[in-house]
Design a protein around this motif. Structure first.
Motif, PDB file in Angstrom:
ATOM      1  N   SER A   1      23.491 109.147 146.084  1.00 17.62           N
ATOM      2  CA  SER A   1      22.734 109.402 144.857  1.00 17.62           C
ATOM      3  C   SER A   1      23.649 109.837 143.727  1.00 17.62           C
ATOM      4  O   SER A   1      24.693 110.445 143.953  1.00 17.62           O
ATOM      5  CB  SER A   1      21.652 110.459 145.106  1.00 17.62           C
TER       6      SER A   1
ATOM      7  N   ASN B   1      19.703 106.157 153.130  1.00 14.82           N
ATOM      8  CA  ASN B   1      18.939 107.371 153.442  1.00 14.82           C
ATOM      9  C   ASN B   1      17.505 106.958 153.812  1.00 14.82           C
ATOM     10  O   ASN B   1      16.941 107.462 154.797  1.00 14.82           O
ATOM     11  CB  ASN B   1      18.963 108.329 152.237  1.00 14.82           C
TER      12      ASN B   1
ATOM     13  N   GLY C   1      20.315 110.082 149.439  1.00 16.51           N
ATOM     14  CA  GLY C   1      21.329 110.695 150.311  1.00 16.51           C
ATOM     15  C   GLY C   1      22.643 110.808 149.575  1.00 16.51           C
ATOM     16  O   GLY C   1      22.665 111.050 148.359  1.00 16.51           O
TER      17      GLY C   1
HETATM   18  N1  NPW Z   1      27.196 105.001 155.727  1.00 18.36           N
HETATM   19  C1  NPW Z   1      26.790 105.068 157.006  1.00 18.36           C
HETATM   20  O1  NPW Z   1      27.357 104.454 157.866  1.00 18.36           O
HETATM   21  C2  NPW Z   1      25.647 105.916 157.345  1.00 18.36           C
HETATM   22  C3  NPW Z   1      24.821 106.479 156.348  1.00 18.36           C
HETATM   23  N2  NPW Z   1      23.743 107.151 156.634  1.00 18.36           N
HETATM   24  C4  NPW Z   1      22.763 107.484 155.618  1.00 18.36           C
HETATM   25  O2  NPW Z   1      23.008 106.764 154.427  1.00 18.36           O
HETATM   26  C5  NPW Z   1      22.970 107.632 153.300  1.00 18.36           C
HETATM   27  C6  NPW Z   1      23.803 107.089 152.191  1.00 18.36           C
HETATM   28  O3  NPW Z   1      23.257 105.849 151.900  1.00 18.36           O
HETATM   29  P1  NPW Z   1      23.557 105.080 150.529  1.00 18.36           P
HETATM   30  O4  NPW Z   1      25.000 105.031 150.302  1.00 18.36           O
HETATM   31  O5  NPW Z   1      22.867 103.788 150.641  1.00 18.36           O
HETATM   32  O6  NPW Z   1      22.933 105.983 149.420  1.00 18.36           O
HETATM   33  P2  NPW Z   1      21.460 106.607 149.200  1.00 18.36           P
HETATM   34  O7  NPW Z   1      21.681 107.987 148.770  1.00 18.36           O
HETATM   35  O8  NPW Z   1      20.565 106.340 150.315  1.00 18.36           O
HETATM   36  O9  NPW Z   1      20.831 105.826 147.943  1.00 18.36           O
HETATM   37  C7  NPW Z   1      21.422 104.900 147.149  1.00 18.36           C
HETATM   38  C8  NPW Z   1      20.281 104.210 146.419  1.00 18.36           C
HETATM   39  O10 NPW Z   1      19.626 105.146 145.580  1.00 18.36           O
HETATM   40  C9  NPW Z   1      19.711 104.717 144.216  1.00 18.36           C
HETATM   41  N3  NPW Z   1      19.994 105.891 143.400  1.00 18.36           N
HETATM   42  C10 NPW Z   1      21.156 106.575 143.304  1.00 18.36           C
HETATM   43  N4  NPW Z   1      21.013 107.633 142.520  1.00 18.36           N
HETATM   44  C11 NPW Z   1      19.738 107.625 142.091  1.00 18.36           C
HETATM   45  C12 NPW Z   1      18.995 108.472 141.228  1.00 18.36           C
HETATM   46  N5  NPW Z   1      19.562 109.539 140.650  1.00 18.36           N
HETATM   47  N6  NPW Z   1      17.702 108.187 141.005  1.00 18.36           N
HETATM   48  C13 NPW Z   1      17.117 107.095 141.563  1.00 18.36           C
HETATM   49  N7  NPW Z   1      17.792 106.250 142.382  1.00 18.36           N
HETATM   50  C14 NPW Z   1      19.074 106.508 142.640  1.00 18.36           C
HETATM   51  C15 NPW Z   1      20.810 103.716 144.186  1.00 18.36           C
HETATM   52  O11 NPW Z   1      20.546 102.838 143.145  1.00 18.36           O
HETATM   53  P3  NPW Z   1      21.778 102.095 142.395  1.00 18.36           P
HETATM   54  O12 NPW Z   1      22.698 103.199 141.942  1.00 18.36           O
HETATM   55  O13 NPW Z   1      22.398 101.224 143.399  1.00 18.36           O
HETATM   56  O14 NPW Z   1      21.085 101.408 141.275  1.00 18.36           O
HETATM   57  C16 NPW Z   1      20.710 103.074 145.558  1.00 18.36           C
HETATM   58  O15 NPW Z   1      19.697 102.104 145.557  1.00 18.36           O
HETATM   59  C17 NPW Z   1      23.417 108.949 153.846  1.00 18.36           C
HETATM   60  O16 NPW Z   1      22.996 110.020 153.034  1.00 18.36           O
HETATM   61  C18 NPW Z   1      22.765 108.934 155.221  1.00 18.36           C
HETATM   62  O17 NPW Z   1      21.421 109.364 155.090  1.00 18.36           O
HETATM   63  C19 NPW Z   1      23.420 107.447 158.021  1.00 18.36           C
HETATM   64  O18 NPW Z   1      22.500 106.492 158.401  1.00 18.36           O
HETATM   65  C20 NPW Z   1      24.646 107.384 158.944  1.00 18.36           C
HETATM   66  C21 NPW Z   1      25.366 106.146 158.775  1.00 18.36           C
END
Ligand code: NPW
Ligand code: K
Length: 508
Positions: A136, A59, A133
């Protein structure tokens, strides 16, 4: 109809785009970020200064791409990295590395004071939330939490994919949560963006392409659908020139008690104003006597307390029944409810005190698969053994659980959820003007009307809720949201139906 998908399905679609279409993930991110940046400019054509709040995942990656495209267009983006930069990896990291080669300012929030961050927020024309995104989990933590708390009260926030702090599957809202004026979501709409309470945090929703055709990567059956006007038009019952009143359905309304005399009359009014052919009000002697002057178009059946079976004389003529409005909670109400539930052989809608008896008498009730129940959150909570707060925070889940037990449920409240286990429909028409006494009674009659015309449970419920909501909305536009009487909602229904039929004609 807008199709809704949960985050797991969206992630599978992303993987399919990479697998089936061989589009590298970084290209998907490029498309997502580019489209989102164009969309922000369409929404805010005058804006020049953009503050991009980026979380550690993809995200945040979308945010780096957006920043690059704003900079290319001569605009002024600033990126704030929330959370530990060493967590950034993959496509997001690559886009951050590209951005670092440019002159776009990139700062780390952990190294900044509250004053520095809030003054940047205040100086920006648009604040872009790329914190969390679809990856989360649970309530925002750490640095992301701190940044979301600092966003409280701002009215220039655009969220990317979802507002950070919502559950994109269930529509739950965690604390803290971003409240946005618009959400630009990728590929398809997420269920949590349409379901309350999260829907209220999303603002206007725009869907942007990630460069693959959605229907090629998404399953043919969505997780839920958001009903639109076109769906109401397509579901309206046909009106042939030689239509007679029997062809408009015959609805039996069973309800009313000493203290709740108006409820069955309002249900009957809702039915007649929705085009029902014959409405029979089965109620106490008093309700029937007084009801004639309120609604002379209805048929009245004074009930015999000692013989609830007497009602079944309408089984031949009737095509559906509503049971419950003002029915009462004494033994008479119980025996009437049990009789109708176990012996009425046409579709049945259970509302109000009927839902109370459903809970009390469940072990005495036959299994039926032609029933709609229409609880509000408090009634749903009682049926599920939860609190009303639990139901309010997770409406999609509550509706699904109730549908598992009872078949078809209409969970009332803004963003009404209709669930039949296999299908989920969300309807966003209507607002606070509908939260008035008797509004639910009117709704029971509207849905009952469509049930009585042999329309499926799901379509009857969806059409009824949509029309009821639209009637409220029309009324609110003219008279505001306070002081509306339930009967005024009913009076507005013919105009809603008329407008749908006019639009139906122009389509053909
Ligand atoms: N897939 C694709 O091809 C495409 C995807 N796309 C984009 O990607 C997004 C999804 O991306 P994503 O899977 O990286 O997840 P995302 O929400 O950015 O964050 C994960 C991070 O956040 C953290 N975290 C989690 N929860 C948390 C909390 N409560 N409080 C604090 N931290 C927290 C978590 O930490 P961890 O759990 O790993 O310790 C990890 O570091 C999607 O929404 C869209 O925008 C577009 O570009 C189109 C192409
Ligand atoms: K976000």
């Amino acid at each position: 109809m807008i199709d809704l998908y949960d985050p797991t399905t969206i992630r599978e679609a992303d993987s399919m785009a990479i697998g089936k279409f061989k589009v590298p993930g970084i290209v998907l991110m490029e498309n997502a970020g580019l489209e989102a940046s164009l969309c922000v400019q369409r929404l805010f054509p005058q804006a020049e200064r953009f503050l991009i709040l980026a979380g550690p995942g993809n995200n945040g990656g979308d945010g780096y791409v957006m920043a690059r495209h704003f900079a290319i267009r001569g605009l002024l983006p600033i990126v704030l990295l929330a959370g530990a930069p060493e967590k950034i990896k993959g496509d997001a990291l690559q886009n951050l590395e590209i951005l670092k080669e440019m002159s776009t300012p990139i700062r780390i929030t952990e190294e900044m004071t509250v004053e520095e961050i809030t003054s940047l927020m205040s100086e920006s024309h648009v604040v872009i939330d790329c914190l969390l995104g679809t990856g989360s989990k649970g309530s925002p933590q750490g640095e992301i939490r701190r940044i979301i708390e600092l966003l409280e009260g701002r009215n220039n926030i655009v969220s990317i994919d979802i507002p950070s702090g919502i559950n994109a599957e269930t529509g739950e809202v965690y604390s803290p949560c971003v409240a946005s004026v618009a959400t630009i979501t990728m590929l398809a709409m997420k269920t949590g963006l349409a379901a309350m309470p999260a829907a209220a945090k999303a603002g206007k929703i725009e869907i942007v392409s990630i460069g693959v055709p959605p229907h090629e990567v998404l399953p043919s059956l969505p997780c839920a659908t958001l009903w639109e006007e076109e769906d109401a038009i397509a579901t309206l019952p046909e009106r042939k020139l030689d239509l007679h009143k029997g062809g408009r359905g015959t609805l039996l309304v069973v309800g009313g008690s000493e203290h709740y005399r108006g409820a069955p009359l309002l249900s009957a009014l809702g039915a007649l104003k929705s085009g029902c052919g014959v409405v029979i009000v089965a109620s106490t002697d008093d309700v029937c006597r007084e009801g004639i002057s309120f609604l002379p178009e209805a048929v009245f059946h004074p009930m015999k307390r000692e013989n609830p079976q007497d009602l079944l004389c309408w089984s031949e003529r009737g095509t559906a029944a509503v049971v419950g409005p003002g029915l009462g909670r004494d033994s008479h109400g119980a025996s009437l409810f049990e009789c109708i539930w176990n012996e009425w052989r046409h579709p049945l809608l259970v509302d109000g005190d009927g839902i109370f008896w459903l809970n009390e008498l469940k072990s005495y009730l036959k299994k039926r698969n032609d029933v709609i129940i229409t609880p509000h959150e408090g009634e749903a909570a009682r049926l599920l053994g939860l609190t009303a707060k639990d139901v309010a925070s997770s409406r999609l889940y509550a509706a699904k659980e109730l549908a598992r037990q009872w078949g078809c449920v209409v969970l009332k409240g803004h963003g009404t959820v209709i669930d039949t286990i296999s299908r989920t429909v969300i309807i966003r028409e209507g607002g606070p003007e509908l939260s008035v006494p008797g509004s639910g009674d009117i709704l029971s009659g509207v849905i009952g009307t469509f049930l009585a015309q042999q329309i499926s449970l799901l379509d009857s419920a969806s059409l009824g809720v949509w029309i009821h909501g639209k009637a409220g909305q029309f009324l609110a536009e003219r008279k505001g949201i306070d002081g509306i009487l339930a009967r005024e909602i009913a009076m507005g229904i013919p105009s809603v139906l008329c407008s749908l039929r006019e639009k139906e004609k122009t389509k053909h």
